[in-house]
Each structure stands twice: as C-alpha cells, then as structure tokens.
Scaffold this motif. Structure first.
Motif, mmCIF file in Angstrom:
data_model
loop_
_atom_site.group_PDB
_atom_site.id
_atom_site.type_symbol
_atom_site.label_atom_id
_atom_site.label_comp_id
_atom_site.label_asym_id
_atom_site.label_seq_id
_atom_site.Cartn_x
_atom_site.Cartn_y
_atom_site.Cartn_z
ATOM 1 N N LEU A 3 0.816 -1.219 0.000
ATOM 2 C CA LEU A 3 0.000 0.000 0.000
ATOM 3 C C LEU A 3 0.851 1.272 0.000
ATOM 4 C CD1 LEU A 3 -2.996 -1.062 2.262
ATOM 5 C CD2 LEU A 3 -2.995 -0.675 -0.215
ATOM 6 N N ASN A 4 2.005 1.256 0.681
ATOM 7 C CA ASN A 4 2.875 2.433 0.631
ATOM 8 C C ASN A 4 3.323 2.733 -0.799
ATOM 9 O OD1 ASN A 4 2.996 3.538 3.217
ATOM 10 N ND2 ASN A 4 4.625 2.159 3.872
ATOM 11 N N GLN A 5 3.578 1.688 -1.573
ATOM 12 C CA GLN A 5 3.981 1.873 -2.965
ATOM 13 C C GLN A 5 2.822 2.420 -3.799
ATOM 14 O OE1 GLN A 5 5.390 -2.279 -3.057
ATOM 15 N NE2 GLN A 5 7.255 -1.462 -4.020
ATOM 16 N N TRP A 6 1.625 1.933 -3.550
ATOM 17 C CA TRP A 6 0.452 2.467 -4.249
ATOM 18 C C TRP A 6 0.281 3.943 -3.912
ATOM 19 C CZ3 TRP A 6 -1.491 0.056 -8.209
ATOM 20 C CH2 TRP A 6 -1.483 -1.339 -8.271
ATOM 21 N N TYR A 7 0.439 4.271 -2.639
ATOM 22 C CA TYR A 7 0.313 5.668 -2.215
ATOM 23 C C TYR A 7 1.320 6.539 -2.977
ATOM 24 C CZ TYR A 7 0.473 9.860 0.620
ATOM 25 O OH TYR A 7 0.464 11.177 1.016
ATOM 26 N N GLU A 8 2.563 6.111 -3.014
ATOM 27 C CA GLU A 8 3.616 6.881 -3.691
ATOM 28 C C GLU A 8 3.339 7.031 -5.188
ATOM 29 O OE1 GLU A 8 5.942 8.655 -2.267
ATOM 30 O OE2 GLU A 8 5.319 7.948 -0.296
ATOM 31 N N LYS A 9 2.668 6.061 -5.768
ATOM 32 C CA LYS A 9 2.344 6.088 -7.197
ATOM 33 C C LYS A 9 1.239 7.108 -7.518
ATOM 34 C CE LYS A 9 0.737 2.982 -10.833
ATOM 35 N NZ LYS A 9 0.252 1.665 -11.200
ATOM 36 N N GLY A 10 0.444 7.452 -6.510
ATOM 37 C CA GLY A 10 -0.715 8.315 -6.721
ATOM 38 C C GLY A 10 -0.354 9.750 -7.056
ATOM 39 N N ILE A 11 -1.348 10.458 -7.609
ATOM 40 C CA ILE A 11 -1.190 11.876 -7.923
ATOM 41 C C ILE A 11 -1.776 12.727 -6.793
ATOM 42 C CG2 ILE A 11 -1.166 11.491 -10.417
ATOM 43 C CD1 ILE A 11 -4.114 12.481 -10.490
ATOM 44 N N THR A 12 -1.378 13.974 -6.762
ATOM 45 C CA THR A 12 -1.883 14.875 -5.725
ATOM 46 C C THR A 12 -3.322 15.291 -6.045
ATOM 47 O OG1 THR A 12 -1.173 16.887 -6.842
ATOM 48 C CG2 THR A 12 0.444 15.808 -5.371
ATOM 49 N N PRO A 13 -4.044 15.769 -5.039
ATOM 50 C CA PRO A 13 -5.387 16.294 -5.313
ATOM 51 C C PRO A 13 -5.387 17.392 -6.373
ATOM 52 C CG PRO A 13 -5.151 15.916 -2.976
ATOM 53 C CD PRO A 13 -3.784 15.695 -3.591
ATOM 54 N N ASP A 14 -4.391 18.284 -6.350
ATOM 55 C CA ASP A 14 -4.338 19.350 -7.362
ATOM 56 C C ASP A 14 -4.209 18.768 -8.767
ATOM 57 O OD1 ASP A 14 -4.643 21.378 -5.517
ATOM 58 O OD2 ASP A 14 -2.490 21.808 -5.382
ATOM 59 N N GLU A 15 -3.394 17.741 -8.924
ATOM 60 C CA GLU A 15 -3.251 17.101 -10.231
ATOM 61 C C GLU A 15 -4.562 16.456 -10.665
ATOM 62 O OE1 GLU A 15 1.277 15.543 -10.596
ATOM 63 O OE2 GLU A 15 0.191 14.837 -8.820
ATOM 64 N N TYR A 16 -5.254 15.831 -9.722
ATOM 65 C CA TYR A 16 -6.544 15.212 -10.030
ATOM 66 C C TYR A 16 -7.550 16.278 -10.466
ATOM 67 C CZ TYR A 16 -10.933 12.692 -9.492
ATOM 68 O OH TYR A 16 -12.178 12.136 -9.719
ATOM 69 N N ILE A 17 -7.621 17.358 -9.720
ATOM 70 C CA ILE A 17 -8.572 18.429 -10.038
ATOM 71 C C ILE A 17 -8.313 18.982 -11.435
ATOM 72 C CG2 ILE A 17 -9.304 20.764 -9.387
ATOM 73 C CD1 ILE A 17 -8.800 19.806 -6.410
ATOM 74 N N LYS A 18 -7.044 19.110 -11.816
ATOM 75 C CA LYS A 18 -6.705 19.582 -13.165
ATOM 76 C C LYS A 18 -7.213 18.623 -14.243
ATOM 77 C CE LYS A 18 -2.655 22.210 -11.821
ATOM 78 N NZ LYS A 18 -1.200 22.195 -11.710
ATOM 79 N N SER A 19 -7.350 17.340 -13.902
ATOM 80 C CA SER A 19 -7.802 16.349 -14.887
ATOM 81 C C SER A 19 -9.324 16.344 -15.070
ATOM 82 C CB SER A 19 -7.337 14.947 -14.476
ATOM 83 O OG SER A 19 -8.110 14.438 -13.390
ATOM 84 N N LEU A 20 -10.035 17.040 -14.194
ATOM 85 C CA LEU A 20 -11.492 17.050 -14.270
ATOM 86 C C LEU A 20 -11.965 17.851 -15.469
ATOM 87 C CD1 LEU A 20 -12.406 17.671 -10.524
ATOM 88 C CD2 LEU A 20 -12.516 15.503 -11.763
ATOM 89 N N GLU A 21 -13.009 17.371 -16.100
ATOM 90 C CA GLU A 21 -13.641 18.110 -17.190
ATOM 91 C C GLU A 21 -15.125 18.245 -16.869
ATOM 92 O OE1 GLU A 21 -12.648 16.212 -20.886
ATOM 93 O OE2 GLU A 21 -10.507 16.345 -20.478
ATOM 94 N N LYS A 22 -15.876 17.188 -17.109
ATOM 95 C CA LYS A 22 -17.327 17.198 -16.929
ATOM 96 C C LYS A 22 -17.738 17.616 -15.512
ATOM 97 C CE LYS A 22 -21.251 14.047 -17.059
ATOM 98 N NZ LYS A 22 -21.653 12.654 -17.158
ATOM 99 N N HIS A 23 -17.020 17.147 -14.514
ATOM 100 C CA HIS A 23 -17.431 17.374 -13.127
ATOM 101 C C HIS A 23 -16.633 18.451 -12.406
ATOM 102 C CE1 HIS A 23 -20.342 14.223 -13.213
ATOM 103 N NE2 HIS A 23 -19.451 13.298 -13.505
ATOM 104 N N LYS A 24 -15.850 19.219 -13.134
ATOM 105 C CA LYS A 24 -15.007 20.227 -12.479
ATOM 106 C C LYS A 24 -15.845 21.270 -11.735
ATOM 107 C CE LYS A 24 -10.729 22.544 -13.093
ATOM 108 N NZ LYS A 24 -9.542 22.291 -13.869
ATOM 109 N N ALA A 25 -16.901 21.766 -12.357
ATOM 110 C CA ALA A 25 -17.721 22.798 -11.714
ATOM 111 C C ALA A 25 -18.399 22.251 -10.454
ATOM 112 C CB ALA A 25 -18.766 23.341 -12.679
ATOM 113 N N GLY A 26 -18.968 21.054 -10.531
ATOM 114 C CA GLY A 26 -19.612 20.456 -9.371
ATOM 115 C C GLY A 26 -18.627 20.169 -8.254
ATOM 116 N N PHE A 27 -17.488 19.602 -8.601
ATOM 117 C CA PHE A 27 -16.432 19.308 -7.635
ATOM 118 C C PHE A 27 -16.007 20.599 -6.936
ATOM 119 C CE2 PHE A 27 -12.180 18.620 -6.131
ATOM 120 C CZ PHE A 27 -12.045 17.260 -5.887
ATOM 121 N N SER A 28 -15.727 21.626 -7.734
ATOM 122 C CA SER A 28 -15.277 22.907 -7.181
ATOM 123 C C SER A 28 -16.340 23.543 -6.296
ATOM 124 C CB SER A 28 -14.895 23.868 -8.309
ATOM 125 O OG SER A 28 -13.835 23.334 -9.059
#
Length: 186
Positions: A3-28
C-alpha cells in the motif's frame, strides 16, 4: 505491490482536479461550500493516527465528484495526505476492493498508517446517497428496454444535480467516513 507503494504512485489532489472536465464545476462547488463540522475530539484522534489516504477514482465519476471534495476538507482538518489513482489504470489494486466482491464501483478510500497498513476502507458511497440514488434507480426500465438509455441519462442528470447542490448528501458522506474511521481506529 504494498500500500505504501500504491500511495507513492498516486497523484496529488491538485493534479486530479486539473484532470477534471465534466465534473469540475460540481467538484469545485462542493469543495468551496463544504465545511467539516466542529468535531475536535474526532479530528484530533485522526491527527494522532497520522493517516494517509489512497483514493481510487476517475474524473468522469459523479460519486467521486460528491465524495472527494468532502474527503479533501477532512484531510485538511486532520493533516491527512491524499493521493489519487485512476481506477482503470490500477485494476490490480481496485480488484482488492471490489464492492460486493464483484463491482469496480468508485471512489474507494483506503486509509493507511505510516507503515502502509490498512486502517480503514471507505466507499463507494454513503448510505444516504445510496438511498437517494436507489429511489430513482428503482424506476429504471430493464437494461434491454428501448428507453433504458434515455431513462438512465435522466437518472444521471437528476443525481448529478443533487450531488452538486444537496448539502445533506455532503454531510451524509462526511458522517459515513467518520463512522468508518471511528470503527477502525483504536
């Protein structure tokens, strides 16, 4: 992989938010308008555990739009770092967290300690959200019905709007996460 390796592989919340398209307004909107309740005893107990969170999600997922902003607000209050992994690119991990042992429903939140031990798992949705969605899902015709696609799109429209606007659903997500964490931290 641990699980530590999976965690390290993950992206930050900011990177995830940048990837949003359809749900960006709702998420924000949810992120901007949701506040974690004053609950210092619970929040302090989470801080003391020094937890981190692995999130399995996808930018197109409506349940992710609802639940991840709530988690992020909780993480800010508890100094709980979050990393996100796209479900479809990480099926090896996803398949360890199937809903009802068969479904790759997201989001899934895996709370881990500093040693990478799983402390709790939450997801994909709170009971309040499930009840809300089920009242509409029950009205859907059979999948092979000619109007199924049309009715399913209507369901997505109704639930998506509610996810963005209904702060009771946001509170239900928080309470569900809190209950899961309290049940699993010692």
């Amino acid at each position: 992989m641990e699980l530590n390796q999976w965690y390290e592989k993950g992206i930050t919340p900011d990177e995830y938010i940048k990837s949003l398209e359809k749900h960006k307004a709702g998420f924000s909107h949810i992120y901007a308008n949701y506040s974690v309740p004053e609950d210092e005893s619970f929040l302090q107990s989470i801080r003391e555990k020094e937890l981190r969170v692995i999130v399995l999600a996808e930018p197109w997922c409506g349940h992710c739009m609802l639940n991840i902003p709530v988690l992020l607000r909780l993480s800010e209050k508890t100094n709980m770092p979050v990393r996100l992994l796209p479900r479809d690119e990480n099926l090896e991990l996803m398949d360890q967290y199937l809903t009802n042992g068969k479904s790759r429903t997201i989001p899934i939140f895996i709370f881990i300690d500093n040693d990478g031990n799983e402390i709790a798992k939450w997801g994909p949705i709170a009971e309040r959200t499930k009840q809300f969605v089920d009242q509409y899902r029950e009205k859907l015709p059979a999948k092979d019905a000619p109007d199924y696609d049309e009715k399913f799109k209507e369901l997505i429209g109704i639930t998506g709007k509610a996810f963005k606007e209904d702060n009771q659903l946001w509170s239900g997500a928080y309470e569900s996460m809190k209950e899961t964490l309290l049940d699993n931290i010692k």
